[in-house]
Design a protein around this motif. Structure first.
Motif, PDB file in Angstrom:
ATOM      1  N   ARG A  23       0.830  -1.200   0.000  1.00  0.00           N
ATOM      2  CA  ARG A  23       0.000   0.000   0.000  1.00  0.00           C
ATOM      3  C   ARG A  23       0.867   1.254   0.000  1.00  0.00           C
ATOM      4  O   ARG A  23       1.592   1.487  -0.944  1.00  0.00           O
ATOM      5  N   ASP A  24       0.815   2.054   1.051  1.00  0.00           N
ATOM      6  CA  ASP A  24       1.579   3.307   1.075  1.00  0.00           C
ATOM      7  C   ASP A  24       2.890   3.177   1.852  1.00  0.00           C
ATOM      8  O   ASP A  24       3.464   4.164   2.288  1.00  0.00           O
ATOM      9  N   ARG A  25       3.373   1.953   2.012  1.00  0.00           N
ATOM     10  CA  ARG A  25       4.588   1.696   2.778  1.00  0.00           C
ATOM     11  C   ARG A  25       5.636   1.071   1.875  1.00  0.00           C
ATOM     12  O   ARG A  25       5.359   0.143   1.129  1.00  0.00           O
ATOM     13  N   ASP A  26       6.854   1.590   1.953  1.00  0.00           N
ATOM     14  CA  ASP A  26       8.012   0.996   1.268  1.00  0.00           C
ATOM     15  C   ASP A  26       9.060   0.708   2.322  1.00  0.00           C
ATOM     16  O   ASP A  26       9.255   1.496   3.254  1.00  0.00           O
ATOM     17  N   ARG A  39       4.264   7.069   2.813  1.00  0.00           N
ATOM     18  CA  ARG A  39       4.139   8.266   1.976  1.00  0.00           C
ATOM     19  C   ARG A  39       2.673   8.609   1.759  1.00  0.00           C
ATOM     20  O   ARG A  39       1.824   7.736   1.660  1.00  0.00           O
ATOM     21  N   LYS A  40       2.448   9.908   1.659  1.00  0.00           N
ATOM     22  CA  LYS A  40       1.135  10.426   1.294  1.00  0.00           C
ATOM     23  C   LYS A  40       1.369  11.522   0.279  1.00  0.00           C
ATOM     24  O   LYS A  40       2.102  12.484   0.567  1.00  0.00           O
ATOM     25  N   GLU A  41       0.820  11.346  -0.908  1.00  0.00           N
ATOM     26  CA  GLU A  41       0.989  12.306  -2.003  1.00  0.00           C
ATOM     27  C   GLU A  41       2.472  12.578  -2.278  1.00  0.00           C
ATOM     28  O   GLU A  41       2.888  13.710  -2.506  1.00  0.00           O
ATOM     29  N   GLY A  42       3.286  11.513  -2.203  1.00  0.00           N
ATOM     30  CA  GLY A  42       4.699  11.605  -2.522  1.00  0.00           C
ATOM     31  C   GLY A  42       5.606  12.074  -1.404  1.00  0.00           C
ATOM     32  O   GLY A  42       6.826  12.042  -1.542  1.00  0.00           O
ATOM     33  N   GLU A  43       5.044  12.506  -0.291  1.00  0.00           N
ATOM     34  CA  GLU A  43       5.844  12.994   0.836  1.00  0.00           C
ATOM     35  C   GLU A  43       5.911  11.946   1.944  1.00  0.00           C
ATOM     36  O   GLU A  43       4.917  11.282   2.239  1.00  0.00           O
ATOM     37  N   VAL A  44       7.083  11.805   2.561  1.00  0.00           N
ATOM     38  CA  VAL A  44       7.242  10.886   3.691  1.00  0.00           C
ATOM     39  C   VAL A  44       6.497  11.483   4.884  1.00  0.00           C
ATOM     40  O   VAL A  44       6.761  12.609   5.290  1.00  0.00           O
ATOM     41  N   VAL A  45       5.545  10.725   5.422  1.00  0.00           N
ATOM     42  CA  VAL A  45       4.769  11.198   6.567  1.00  0.00           C
ATOM     43  C   VAL A  45       5.132  10.458   7.854  1.00  0.00           C
ATOM     44  O   VAL A  45       4.802  10.913   8.946  1.00  0.00           O
TER      45      VAL A  45
END
Length: 86
Positions: A23-26, A39-45
């Protein structure tokens, strides 16, 4: 990538790290560390960093170690770029 060569020659060095995405985790896993970015919208959150030699149960997030995070984040970014380009 195949592990066949490592199975035939287990004493040879393998890759420097493994990469995973969910999902949104690398994340990348080296011989010592597990480093994860969300990441959310390309930014590390958010990020997590664990030293599996000192903390195999992942109880203490050591992501305040900025130099190590910078190094692992750069490797992770390169892998993300490679995967998304192919």
């Amino acid at each position: 990538t195949s592990f066949a060569k490592l199975l035939k020659h287990p004493n040879r060095p393998g890759k420097e790290f493994t990469y995973s995405r969910f999902r949104d985790r690398d994340a990348i896993r080296t011989g010592k560390y597990l480093y994860t970015e969300w990441r959310k919208e390309g930014e590390v959150v958010a990020r997590m960093l664990y030293d599996h030699e000192m903390d195999p149960d992942e109880n203490t997030n050591i992501s305040e170690h900025r130099g190590l995070v910078r190094q692992l984040s750069k490797k992770l970014a390169g892998q993300i770029e490679f995967v998304t380009a192919n």
